[in-house]
Design a protein around this motif. Sequence first.
Motif, PDB file in Angstrom:
ATOM      1  N   SER A 137      53.940   1.963  61.219  1.00 37.62           N
ATOM      2  CA  SER A 137      55.263   1.354  61.097  1.00 37.62           C
ATOM      3  C   SER A 137      55.493   0.383  62.251  1.00 37.62           C
ATOM      4  CB  SER A 137      56.342   2.431  61.116  1.00 37.62           C
ATOM      5  OG  SER A 137      57.610   1.858  61.332  1.00 37.62           O
ATOM      6  N   PRO A 138      55.750  -0.895  61.958  1.00 33.18           N
ATOM      7  CA  PRO A 138      56.047  -1.821  63.058  1.00 33.18           C
ATOM      8  C   PRO A 138      57.323  -1.452  63.801  1.00 33.18           C
ATOM      9  CG  PRO A 138      56.397  -2.870  60.914  1.00 33.18           C
ATOM     10  CD  PRO A 138      55.744  -1.560  60.650  1.00 33.18           C
ATOM     11  N   LEU A 139      58.261  -0.777  63.126  1.00 30.72           N
ATOM     12  CA  LEU A 139      59.493  -0.363  63.787  1.00 30.72           C
ATOM     13  C   LEU A 139      59.194   0.649  64.885  1.00 30.72           C
ATOM     14  CD1 LEU A 139      60.464  -1.526  60.980  1.00 30.72           C
ATOM     15  CD2 LEU A 139      62.423   0.015  61.201  1.00 30.72           C
ATOM     16  N   ARG A 140      58.368   1.658  64.562  1.00 31.24           N
ATOM     17  CA  ARG A 140      58.016   2.666  65.575  1.00 31.24           C
ATOM     18  C   ARG A 140      57.179   2.041  66.687  1.00 31.24           C
ATOM     19  NH1 ARG A 140      58.977   8.183  63.849  1.00 31.24           N
ATOM     20  NH2 ARG A 140      57.971   8.770  65.811  1.00 31.24           N
ATOM     21  N   LEU A 141      56.323   1.103  66.335  1.00 32.40           N
ATOM     22  CA  LEU A 141      55.525   0.438  67.364  1.00 32.40           C
ATOM     23  C   LEU A 141      56.412  -0.350  68.319  1.00 32.40           C
ATOM     24  CD1 LEU A 141      52.326  -0.945  65.567  1.00 32.40           C
ATOM     25  CD2 LEU A 141      52.442   0.817  67.317  1.00 32.40           C
ATOM     26  N   TYR A 142      57.386  -1.054  67.779  1.00 34.40           N
ATOM     27  CA  TYR A 142      58.309  -1.795  68.641  1.00 34.40           C
ATOM     28  C   TYR A 142      59.068  -0.846  69.562  1.00 34.40           C
ATOM     29  CZ  TYR A 142      57.888  -6.482  66.599  1.00 34.40           C
ATOM     30  OH  TYR A 142      57.443  -7.723  66.231  1.00 34.40           O
ATOM     31  N   ALA A 143      59.559   0.255  68.997  1.00 38.07           N
ATOM     32  CA  ALA A 143      60.289   1.220  69.817  1.00 38.07           C
ATOM     33  C   ALA A 143      59.389   1.812  70.898  1.00 38.07           C
ATOM     34  CB  ALA A 143      60.858   2.330  68.929  1.00 38.07           C
ATOM     35  N   ALA A 144      58.147   2.091  70.537  1.00 36.91           N
ATOM     36  CA  ALA A 144      57.207   2.679  71.502  1.00 36.91           C
ATOM     37  C   ALA A 144      56.875   1.715  72.632  1.00 36.91           C
ATOM     38  CB  ALA A 144      55.932   3.111  70.792  1.00 36.91           C
ATOM     39  N   ALA A 145      56.963   0.418  72.375  1.00 34.82           N
ATOM     40  CA  ALA A 145      56.542  -0.584  73.362  1.00 34.82           C
ATOM     41  C   ALA A 145      57.652  -0.980  74.329  1.00 34.82           C
ATOM     42  CB  ALA A 145      56.035  -1.834  72.650  1.00 34.82           C
ATOM     43  N   VAL A 146      58.889  -0.587  74.074  1.00 35.73           N
ATOM     44  CA  VAL A 146      60.011  -1.053  74.897  1.00 35.73           C
ATOM     45  C   VAL A 146      59.852  -0.613  76.352  1.00 35.73           C
ATOM     46  CG1 VAL A 146      62.482  -0.808  75.325  1.00 35.73           C
ATOM     47  CG2 VAL A 146      61.654  -1.249  73.006  1.00 35.73           C
ATOM     48  N   PHE A 147      59.716   0.687  76.593  1.00 39.69           N
ATOM     49  CA  PHE A 147      59.653   1.184  77.963  1.00 39.69           C
ATOM     50  C   PHE A 147      58.345   0.819  78.663  1.00 39.69           C
ATOM     51  CE2 PHE A 147      62.936   4.483  76.583  1.00 39.69           C
ATOM     52  CZ  PHE A 147      63.977   3.757  77.159  1.00 39.69           C
ATOM     53  N   PRO A 148      57.171   0.921  78.005  1.00 38.24           N
ATOM     54  CA  PRO A 148      55.951   0.464  78.687  1.00 38.24           C
ATOM     55  C   PRO A 148      56.024  -0.996  79.126  1.00 38.24           C
ATOM     56  CG  PRO A 148      55.370   1.791  76.791  1.00 38.24           C
ATOM     57  CD  PRO A 148      56.848   1.594  76.732  1.00 38.24           C
ATOM     58  N   GLY A 149      56.603  -1.855  78.272  1.00 39.69           N
ATOM     59  CA  GLY A 149      56.712  -3.267  78.623  1.00 39.69           C
ATOM     60  C   GLY A 149      57.649  -3.500  79.786  1.00 39.69           C
ATOM     61  N   LEU A 150      58.812  -2.832  79.752  1.00 41.75           N
ATOM     62  CA  LEU A 150      59.776  -3.005  80.835  1.00 41.75           C
ATOM     63  C   LEU A 150      59.252  -2.426  82.146  1.00 41.75           C
ATOM     64  CD1 LEU A 150      63.132  -2.209  78.987  1.00 41.75           C
ATOM     65  CD2 LEU A 150      62.192  -4.448  79.597  1.00 41.75           C
ATOM     66  N   ILE A 151      58.568  -1.295  82.061  1.00 38.84           N
ATOM     67  CA  ILE A 151      58.016  -0.684  83.273  1.00 38.84           C
ATOM     68  C   ILE A 151      56.943  -1.584  83.882  1.00 38.84           C
ATOM     69  CG2 ILE A 151      56.550   1.223  84.087  1.00 38.84           C
ATOM     70  CD1 ILE A 151      58.158   3.062  82.242  1.00 38.84           C
ATOM     71  N   LEU A 152      56.086  -2.167  83.040  1.00 42.58           N
ATOM     72  CA  LEU A 152      55.050  -3.048  83.563  1.00 42.58           C
ATOM     73  C   LEU A 152      55.672  -4.265  84.241  1.00 42.58           C
ATOM     74  CD1 LEU A 152      52.046  -3.635  83.860  1.00 42.58           C
ATOM     75  CD2 LEU A 152      52.115  -4.800  81.637  1.00 42.58           C
ATOM     76  N   ALA A 153      56.669  -4.867  83.609  1.00 40.26           N
ATOM     77  CA  ALA A 153      57.352  -6.012  84.227  1.00 40.26           C
ATOM     78  C   ALA A 153      58.023  -5.597  85.527  1.00 40.26           C
ATOM     79  CB  ALA A 153      58.381  -6.595  83.254  1.00 40.26           C
ATOM     80  N   GLY A 154      58.631  -4.408  85.539  1.00 40.49           N
ATOM     81  CA  GLY A 154      59.273  -3.918  86.751  1.00 40.49           C
ATOM     82  C   GLY A 154      58.276  -3.679  87.877  1.00 40.49           C
TER      83      GLY A 154
END
Length: 454
Positions: A183-200
């Motif tokens: 599901s692309p919806l679950r993939l998007y949800a799963a990627a939110v925190f990893p992406g923000l943490i990496l940027a942080g």
Amino acid sequence: MTNPEVAIMMLCLFIVLVLLGFPIAFTLLAMGVGFGYYAYYQGGIETLSDVFTNNIFYLLNQNTYSVMENDTLVAIPLFLFMGYVVERANIVNRLFFSLQMAARNLPGSMAIAALITCAVFSTASGIVGAVVTLMGLLAFPAMANANYDKKFASGVICAGGTLGILIPPSIMLIVYAAIAELSPLRLYAAAVFPGLILAGLYIVYVIVRVWINPAIAPKPNQEDVPPASKIYLDLIFSFVPLTVLIMLVLGSILGGLATPAEAAAMGALGGLVLAVIYRSLTWRKVKESVFLTAKATAMVCWLFVGSWTFASVFSYLGGHDVIEHWFLGMNLEPWQFLVMVQLIIFILGWPLEWSEILIIFVPIFLPMLETFGVNPYFFAMLVALNLQTSFLTPPMAMSAYYLKGVLKNEIELIDIFKGILPYLGIVIFSMVLMYQFPGIALWLPDYLFGPYIP
């Protein structure tokens, strides 16, 4: 040779041809048809028409049709169009300079502004080459004029520009969803925190590095700073509209109000509206955006056709079984399996780009996830983080080549490589962190959509 041996030879030959510089999509097609003709050959060719009765041509036709009717992939051209329109809306320069002024009291304010601008812009566009190129023309000269260390400045731009393939709405995750049938919806949800943490973590690294060695990023001249009211007015005018557009697109997807394709259509319309607001919408820019969108979409579609044909023949010859039996024969624990797979993907990132790794090699490991009891969405996020390294790992490190292409003689390629190495370490640290705390990837999709049931 037995069929499995032919399959392994097929895979090795593909890697060699890619390293020699052959176009990937057409290499996949040619090898899929060539080896497929052998795999499906029934003999008995008596007339010219018998040459084309091989089932490989039927398989190629079916794969082409399947790609073109895939609803998930409809989002790709719409997200691409949104990105190209936003790129031409003259938003990025305003955003960078207003963020720079707002962060002026922090160590490495220009670098922090460049990272945030890269994160926001790459999230809107999802096109690494466009982000790195534009920021190379915009942010690097500004940092160089402020006497920033060139290796440090180049690393910031290259690392920040790759965030778009991870932070939703990400084209890479759409491609992964189509490949893994997730599901692309679950993939998007799963990627939110990893992406923000990496940027942080990137921003934290910049602050700490400059705090330890202020000489690499001198403080700006405070006499040139405009009044605070003007800074924040510019920041609101440049940051808020683009961020609102991204939040609306992402929020409509995660909230279940729209499919990725519908949200992408809304984003494409929003990009046009932003271009009107910033008085940058012209017929020439729209035509360029449509042309670039069609070109990139065609490349992605033919990559899918070629890869599915290649993978079908590879599997038919027994290649997947050989690799699966090899892994299972080692009696690995789940963590050992994950480490080995991620190490293989990391090494593949040296000579190959993310699209090649994702489309060709990741499907080899997907059938083994159930055997080792690995959540496919957790595995997807490990891969998504790991694919950041394909842009940051020499000798290919495409983000470095994008930057070198626009800077030309202003910096040596080896200096860009040196600048991006710390960020490579941060990506690996992020993967270790997510492995230790899987909830970073799994909490949000489970909260929004309920626990994952295989």
